[in-house]
Design a protein around this motif. Structure first.
Motif, PDB file in Angstrom:
ATOM      1  N   GLY A  39       0.810  -1.207   0.000  1.00 33.95           N
ATOM      2  CA  GLY A  39       0.000   0.000   0.000  1.00 33.95           C
ATOM      3  C   GLY A  39       0.842   1.256   0.000  1.00 33.95           C
ATOM      4  N   VAL A  40       1.427   1.562   1.143  1.00 31.25           N
ATOM      5  CA  VAL A  40       2.169   2.812   1.326  1.00 31.25           C
ATOM      6  C   VAL A  40       3.356   2.900   0.363  1.00 31.25           C
ATOM      7  CG1 VAL A  40       3.458   4.221   2.990  1.00 31.25           C
ATOM      8  CG2 VAL A  40       1.452   2.931   3.736  1.00 31.25           C
ATOM      9  N   ALA A  41       4.141   1.849   0.272  1.00 29.55           N
ATOM     10  CA  ALA A  41       5.332   1.882  -0.585  1.00 29.55           C
ATOM     11  C   ALA A  41       4.965   2.071  -2.057  1.00 29.55           C
ATOM     12  CB  ALA A  41       6.152   0.605  -0.412  1.00 29.55           C
ATOM     13  N   ARG A  42       3.941   1.376  -2.508  1.00 31.62           N
ATOM     14  CA  ARG A  42       3.587   1.476  -3.936  1.00 31.62           C
ATOM     15  C   ARG A  42       2.926   2.808  -4.282  1.00 31.62           C
ATOM     16  NH1 ARG A  42       1.731  -4.617  -5.035  1.00 31.62           N
ATOM     17  NH2 ARG A  42       3.758  -5.553  -4.638  1.00 31.62           N
ATOM     18  N   ARG A  43       2.289   3.447  -3.302  1.00 29.97           N
ATOM     19  CA  ARG A  43       1.771   4.791  -3.569  1.00 29.97           C
ATOM     20  C   ARG A  43       2.929   5.778  -3.697  1.00 29.97           C
ATOM     21  NH1 ARG A  43      -2.232   2.904  -0.105  1.00 29.97           N
ATOM     22  NH2 ARG A  43      -1.337   3.906   1.740  1.00 29.97           N
ATOM     23  N   ALA A  44       3.976   5.567  -2.934  1.00 32.13           N
ATOM     24  CA  ALA A  44       5.144   6.455  -2.980  1.00 32.13           C
ATOM     25  C   ALA A  44       6.033   6.154  -4.184  1.00 32.13           C
ATOM     26  CB  ALA A  44       5.953   6.321  -1.689  1.00 32.13           C
ATOM     27  N   ALA A  45       6.194   4.889  -4.511  1.00 24.40           N
ATOM     28  CA  ALA A  45       7.048   4.451  -5.621  1.00 24.40           C
ATOM     29  C   ALA A  45       6.347   3.273  -6.290  1.00 24.40           C
ATOM     30  CB  ALA A  45       8.427   4.048  -5.097  1.00 24.40           C
ATOM     31  N   PRO A  46       5.569   3.525  -7.361  1.00 23.16           N
ATOM     32  CA  PRO A  46       4.697   2.495  -7.946  1.00 23.16           C
ATOM     33  C   PRO A  46       5.360   1.166  -8.309  1.00 23.16           C
ATOM     34  CG  PRO A  46       4.150   4.634  -8.845  1.00 23.16           C
ATOM     35  CD  PRO A  46       5.391   4.817  -8.010  1.00 23.16           C
ATOM     36  N   GLU A  47       6.656   1.170  -8.593  1.00 25.37           N
ATOM     37  CA  GLU A  47       7.332  -0.078  -8.947  1.00 25.37           C
ATOM     38  C   GLU A  47       7.906  -0.806  -7.730  1.00 25.37           C
ATOM     39  OE1 GLU A  47       7.273  -1.375 -12.055  1.00 25.37           O
ATOM     40  OE2 GLU A  47       5.947   0.311 -12.465  1.00 25.37           O
ATOM     41  N   ALA A  48       7.787  -0.213  -6.545  1.00 22.07           N
ATOM     42  CA  ALA A  48       8.400  -0.790  -5.347  1.00 22.07           C
ATOM     43  C   ALA A  48       7.757  -2.117  -4.968  1.00 22.07           C
ATOM     44  CB  ALA A  48       8.302   0.193  -4.184  1.00 22.07           C
ATOM     45  N   PHE A  49       8.578  -3.098  -4.758  1.00 23.69           N
ATOM     46  CA  PHE A  49       8.182  -4.406  -4.234  1.00 23.69           C
ATOM     47  C   PHE A  49       7.117  -5.107  -5.074  1.00 23.69           C
ATOM     48  CE2 PHE A  49       9.675  -1.802  -0.681  1.00 23.69           C
ATOM     49  CZ  PHE A  49      10.770  -2.566  -0.302  1.00 23.69           C
ATOM     50  N   THR A  50       7.033  -4.775  -6.359  1.00 23.80           N
ATOM     51  CA  THR A  50       6.038  -5.424  -7.206  1.00 23.80           C
ATOM     52  C   THR A  50       6.386  -6.885  -7.478  1.00 23.80           C
ATOM     53  OG1 THR A  50       7.147  -4.575  -9.172  1.00 23.80           O
ATOM     54  CG2 THR A  50       5.280  -3.293  -8.328  1.00 23.80           C
ATOM     55  N   GLY A  51       7.648  -7.239  -7.369  1.00 27.11           N
ATOM     56  CA  GLY A  51       8.059  -8.626  -7.599  1.00 27.11           C
ATOM     57  C   GLY A  51       7.855  -9.523  -6.407  1.00 27.11           C
ATOM     58  N   GLY A  52       7.599  -8.943  -5.250  1.00 23.00           N
ATOM     59  CA  GLY A  52       7.353  -9.732  -4.057  1.00 23.00           C
ATOM     60  C   GLY A  52       8.524  -9.724  -3.089  1.00 23.00           C
ATOM     61  N   THR A  53       8.259 -10.289  -1.933  1.00 19.73           N
ATOM     62  CA  THR A  53       9.269 -10.410  -0.886  1.00 19.73           C
ATOM     63  C   THR A  53       9.075 -11.755  -0.187  1.00 19.73           C
ATOM     64  OG1 THR A  53       7.837  -9.364   0.771  1.00 19.73           O
ATOM     65  CG2 THR A  53       9.355  -7.915  -0.415  1.00 19.73           C
ATOM     66  N   VAL A  54      10.108 -12.195   0.497  1.00 16.74           N
ATOM     67  CA  VAL A  54      10.009 -13.378   1.345  1.00 16.74           C
ATOM     68  C   VAL A  54      10.578 -13.038   2.717  1.00 16.74           C
ATOM     69  CG1 VAL A  54      10.074 -15.083  -0.527  1.00 16.74           C
ATOM     70  CG2 VAL A  54      12.210 -14.312   0.515  1.00 16.74           C
ATOM     71  N   VAL A  55      10.071 -13.733   3.717  1.00 21.69           N
ATOM     72  CA  VAL A  55      10.561 -13.549   5.077  1.00 21.69           C
ATOM     73  C   VAL A  55      11.741 -14.486   5.290  1.00 21.69           C
ATOM     74  CG1 VAL A  55      10.004 -13.906   7.514  1.00 21.69           C
ATOM     75  CG2 VAL A  55       8.353 -12.791   5.999  1.00 21.69           C
ATOM     76  N   ASP A 116       9.634 -14.849 -10.695  1.00 23.11           N
ATOM     77  CA  ASP A 116       9.807 -15.416 -12.035  1.00 23.11           C
ATOM     78  C   ASP A 116      11.116 -16.201 -12.127  1.00 23.11           C
ATOM     79  OD1 ASP A 116       7.410 -14.351 -12.946  1.00 23.11           O
ATOM     80  OD2 ASP A 116       8.366 -12.505 -13.670  1.00 23.11           O
ATOM     81  N   GLU A 117      12.169 -15.617 -11.572  1.00 23.34           N
ATOM     82  CA  GLU A 117      13.482 -16.263 -11.607  1.00 23.34           C
ATOM     83  C   GLU A 117      13.722 -17.186 -10.407  1.00 23.34           C
ATOM     84  OE1 GLU A 117      15.706 -16.010 -14.126  1.00 23.34           O
ATOM     85  OE2 GLU A 117      14.181 -14.808 -15.171  1.00 23.34           O
ATOM     86  N   GLN A 118      12.819 -17.112  -9.403  1.00 21.56           N
ATOM     87  CA  GLN A 118      12.965 -17.904  -8.179  1.00 21.56           C
ATOM     88  C   GLN A 118      14.306 -17.632  -7.494  1.00 21.56           C
ATOM     89  OE1 GLN A 118      10.577 -20.273  -6.722  1.00 21.56           O
ATOM     90  NE2 GLN A 118       9.410 -18.841  -7.952  1.00 21.56           N
ATOM     91  N   TYR A 119      14.568 -16.321  -7.300  1.00 21.16           N
ATOM     92  CA  TYR A 119      15.849 -15.936  -6.740  1.00 21.16           C
ATOM     93  C   TYR A 119      15.729 -14.608  -5.991  1.00 21.16           C
ATOM     94  CZ  TYR A 119      20.925 -16.115  -6.582  1.00 21.16           C
ATOM     95  OH  TYR A 119      22.225 -16.217  -6.161  1.00 21.16           O
ATOM     96  N   PRO A 120      16.425 -14.456  -4.871  1.00 22.87           N
ATOM     97  CA  PRO A 120      16.428 -13.154  -4.194  1.00 22.87           C
ATOM     98  C   PRO A 120      17.055 -12.092  -5.096  1.00 22.87           C
ATOM     99  CG  PRO A 120      17.494 -14.837  -2.838  1.00 22.87           C
ATOM    100  CD  PRO A 120      17.242 -15.444  -4.175  1.00 22.87           C
ATOM    101  N   ARG A 121      16.654 -10.861  -4.873  1.00 22.27           N
ATOM    102  CA  ARG A 121      17.207  -9.763  -5.662  1.00 22.27           C
ATOM    103  C   ARG A 121      17.615  -8.629  -4.726  1.00 22.27           C
ATOM    104  NH1 ARG A 121      13.939  -5.530  -5.695  1.00 22.27           N
ATOM    105  NH2 ARG A 121      11.720  -5.807  -5.308  1.00 22.27           N
ATOM    106  N   ARG A 122      18.292  -7.647  -5.272  1.00 22.26           N
ATOM    107  CA  ARG A 122      18.704  -6.476  -4.497  1.00 22.26           C
ATOM    108  C   ARG A 122      17.556  -5.474  -4.419  1.00 22.26           C
ATOM    109  NH1 ARG A 122      23.975  -5.783  -3.322  1.00 22.26           N
ATOM    110  NH2 ARG A 122      25.399  -7.347  -4.130  1.00 22.26           N
ATOM    111  N   LEU A 123      17.589  -4.643  -3.399  1.00 24.62           N
ATOM    112  CA  LEU A 123      16.645  -3.532  -3.309  1.00 24.62           C
ATOM    113  C   LEU A 123      16.928  -2.551  -4.445  1.00 24.62           C
ATOM    114  CD1 LEU A 123      16.871  -2.896   0.525  1.00 24.62           C
ATOM    115  CD2 LEU A 123      14.789  -3.537  -0.694  1.00 24.62           C
ATOM    116  N   THR A 124      15.877  -2.013  -5.048  1.00 26.61           N
ATOM    117  CA  THR A 124      16.066  -0.983  -6.062  1.00 26.61           C
ATOM    118  C   THR A 124      16.362   0.349  -5.377  1.00 26.61           C
ATOM    119  OG1 THR A 124      13.749  -0.314  -6.128  1.00 26.61           O
ATOM    120  CG2 THR A 124      14.405  -2.151  -7.591  1.00 26.61           C
ATOM    121  N   ALA A 125      16.829   1.315  -6.142  1.00 25.92           N
ATOM    122  CA  ALA A 125      17.101   2.646  -5.589  1.00 25.92           C
ATOM    123  C   ALA A 125      15.822   3.277  -5.036  1.00 25.92           C
ATOM    124  CB  ALA A 125      17.725   3.539  -6.661  1.00 25.92           C
ATOM    125  N   ALA A 126      14.702   3.086  -5.735  1.00 22.39           N
ATOM    126  CA  ALA A 126      13.423   3.645  -5.270  1.00 22.39           C
ATOM    127  C   ALA A 126      12.976   2.982  -3.966  1.00 22.39           C
ATOM    128  CB  ALA A 126      12.349   3.484  -6.346  1.00 22.39           C
TER     129      ALA A 126
END
Length: 141
Positions: A39-55, A116-126
C-alpha cells in the motif's frame, strides 16, 4: 518515522485460555507489513516491491497477554536495518492508546524476491529511498 496499522482482533485469534495465540501475532505482523509494502510503498514508488518479498527471519518477544477486545490493536512498523538485499523491520503491537506498553515487540528480516526467476534480488534505488524514510531507532528498535 513509523507506519501504524490498525489490526482487528478476531474471535478465532484466541487460544483455550482466552489470549491471542502466539502464532497469530505473525499474522498481525504480516498484515502490517503488507499494508506498508503493497500500500504505502507502492503509492510512494509504484514499482516498489512489485516482484514480491520473502521472510528470512522472525523474532518475537511476548511481553504481556492480549485478550479479545472490541477495539483493534495498533501494529507499529519501522526500519532498523537496510542492506543491499534485505530490510529489517521492527514492530510493536499495542492498544490504540498505548498507555500500558506493548503486548509484543518483534522484528522481521525481509528479502526482495524475483518469483519469475525464483531468486532473491537487491533492493532498487526507489525501494531503498522509500525505506530510508522509515528509520526510527529511538525506542527499543
Amino acid at each position: 518515522m513509523r507506519h501504524s496499522y490498525r489490526c482487528p482482533l478476531r474471535w478465532s485469534d484466541m487460544d483455550a485460555f482466552g489470549h491471542v495465540n502466539n502464532a497469530v501475532y505473525l499474522r498481525y505482523l504480516e498484515e502490517a507489513r503488507i499494508d506498508f509494502l503493497a500500500g504505502v510503498a507502492r503509492r510512494a514508488a509504484p514499482e516498489a516491491f512489485t516482484g514480491g518479498t520473502v521472510v528470512a527471519r522472525h523474532e518475537i518477544d511476548y511481553l504481556r497477554p492480549l485478550v479479545h477486545q472490541p477495539d483493534p490493536v495498533v501494529v507499529e512498523l519501522w526500519v532498523t536495518k537496510l542492506s543491499a538485499a534485505s530490510v529489517t523491520f521492527a514492530y510493536e503491537v499495542k492498544d490504540t492508546e498505548g498507555a500500558a506498553g506493548p503486548y509484543v515487540r518483534a522484528s522481521t528480516v525481509v528479502v526482495p524476491y524475483d518469483f519469475d526467476e525464483q531468486y532473491p534480488r537487491r533492493l532498487t534505488a526507489a525501494e531503498r529511498s522509500f525505506l530510508e524514510g522509515y528509520f526510527d531507532d529511538s525506542q527499543h528498535g
